[in-house]
Design a protein around this motif. Sequence first.
Motif, mmCIF file in Angstrom:
data_model
loop_
_atom_site.group_PDB
_atom_site.id
_atom_site.type_symbol
_atom_site.label_atom_id
_atom_site.label_comp_id
_atom_site.label_asym_id
_atom_site.label_seq_id
_atom_site.Cartn_x
_atom_site.Cartn_y
_atom_site.Cartn_z
ATOM 1 N N THR A 16 6.058 2.727 -2.047
ATOM 2 C CA THR A 16 5.476 4.060 -1.892
ATOM 3 C C THR A 16 4.271 4.221 -2.807
ATOM 4 O OG1 THR A 16 7.646 4.930 -1.318
ATOM 5 C CG2 THR A 16 5.974 6.518 -1.964
ATOM 6 N N LEU A 17 4.369 3.738 -4.034
ATOM 7 C CA LEU A 17 3.226 3.795 -4.944
ATOM 8 C C LEU A 17 2.075 2.969 -4.387
ATOM 9 C CD1 LEU A 17 1.899 4.549 -7.633
ATOM 10 C CD2 LEU A 17 3.029 2.555 -8.629
ATOM 11 N N ARG A 18 2.381 1.803 -3.867
ATOM 12 C CA ARG A 18 1.341 0.945 -3.284
ATOM 13 C C ARG A 18 0.690 1.615 -2.077
ATOM 14 N NH1 ARG A 18 2.832 -5.082 -1.404
ATOM 15 N NH2 ARG A 18 1.070 -5.351 -0.020
ATOM 16 N N LEU A 19 1.492 2.349 -1.293
ATOM 17 C CA LEU A 19 0.972 3.082 -0.144
ATOM 18 C C LEU A 19 -0.016 4.157 -0.587
ATOM 19 C CD1 LEU A 19 1.432 3.475 2.996
ATOM 20 C CD2 LEU A 19 3.029 5.253 2.337
ATOM 21 N N VAL A 20 0.346 4.909 -1.605
ATOM 22 C CA VAL A 20 -0.530 5.969 -2.115
ATOM 23 C C VAL A 20 -1.811 5.380 -2.696
ATOM 24 C CG1 VAL A 20 -0.720 7.758 -3.894
ATOM 25 C CG2 VAL A 20 1.357 7.585 -2.534
ATOM 26 N N LEU A 21 -1.683 4.329 -3.482
ATOM 27 C CA LEU A 21 -2.871 3.722 -4.087
ATOM 28 C C LEU A 21 -3.798 3.098 -3.043
ATOM 29 C CD1 LEU A 21 -1.300 2.100 -7.262
ATOM 30 C CD2 LEU A 21 -2.756 4.123 -7.140
ATOM 31 N N ALA A 22 -3.233 2.472 -2.026
ATOM 32 C CA ALA A 22 -4.064 1.886 -0.972
ATOM 33 C C ALA A 22 -4.781 2.986 -0.184
ATOM 34 C CB ALA A 22 -3.220 1.034 -0.038
ATOM 35 N N GLY A 23 -4.084 4.089 0.082
ATOM 36 C CA GLY A 23 -4.724 5.213 0.772
ATOM 37 C C GLY A 23 -5.855 5.807 -0.046
ATOM 38 N N PHE A 24 -5.613 5.975 -1.343
ATOM 39 C CA PHE A 24 -6.647 6.489 -2.237
ATOM 40 C C PHE A 24 -7.842 5.536 -2.276
ATOM 41 C CE2 PHE A 24 -8.530 6.667 -6.498
ATOM 42 C CZ PHE A 24 -8.957 7.984 -6.517
ATOM 43 N N ALA A 50 -17.610 -1.700 0.931
ATOM 44 C CA ALA A 50 -17.006 -1.700 2.262
ATOM 45 C C ALA A 50 -15.905 -2.767 2.362
ATOM 46 C CB ALA A 50 -18.072 -1.935 3.327
ATOM 47 N N LEU A 51 -16.097 -3.915 1.730
ATOM 48 C CA LEU A 51 -15.052 -4.946 1.716
ATOM 49 C C LEU A 51 -13.827 -4.475 0.944
ATOM 50 C CD1 LEU A 51 -17.062 -8.266 1.286
ATOM 51 C CD2 LEU A 51 -15.747 -7.518 3.272
ATOM 52 N N ALA A 52 -14.044 -3.740 -0.144
ATOM 53 C CA ALA A 52 -12.913 -3.178 -0.887
ATOM 54 C C ALA A 52 -12.156 -2.179 -0.014
ATOM 55 C CB ALA A 52 -13.401 -2.524 -2.170
ATOM 56 N N ALA A 53 -12.868 -1.401 0.791
ATOM 57 C CA ALA A 53 -12.219 -0.464 1.711
ATOM 58 C C ALA A 53 -11.423 -1.225 2.769
ATOM 59 C CB ALA A 53 -13.261 0.433 2.372
ATOM 60 N N VAL A 63 1.872 -2.421 4.079
ATOM 61 C CA VAL A 63 2.910 -1.602 3.452
ATOM 62 C C VAL A 63 3.612 -0.733 4.490
ATOM 63 C CG1 VAL A 63 3.319 0.274 1.814
ATOM 64 C CG2 VAL A 63 1.820 -1.616 1.188
ATOM 65 N N ILE A 64 2.864 -0.158 5.411
ATOM 66 C CA ILE A 64 3.473 0.675 6.462
ATOM 67 C C ILE A 64 4.421 -0.154 7.312
ATOM 68 C CG2 ILE A 64 2.976 1.944 8.592
ATOM 69 C CD1 ILE A 64 0.438 2.987 7.148
#
Length: 73
Positions: A16-24, A50-53, A63-64
């Motif tokens: 869940t933390l990884r999900l939030v951080l990836a979304g951010f 853009a590559l980081a995005a 993660v999903i």
Amino acid sequence: MTNLSGTSPPPRSALTLRLVLAGFGLIVCAGAALLFAYYGLPAALIVIVALAALVAAVDLVIVIRRKAHGEPG
């Protein structure tokens, strides 16, 4: 912390933390790439952000999928 049998519990994933951080990261990096392009900053900087995005988007999908298959965290 140990239980009564003397063994430690299995480690839990922080999905869940990884999900939030990836979304951010996806929101921030995609927004930065768009702003950098709008203001005409160097193309190399735009590509890097853009590559980081893209990396954040791929991590979000991974993660999903892991959470959808019932992995705890």
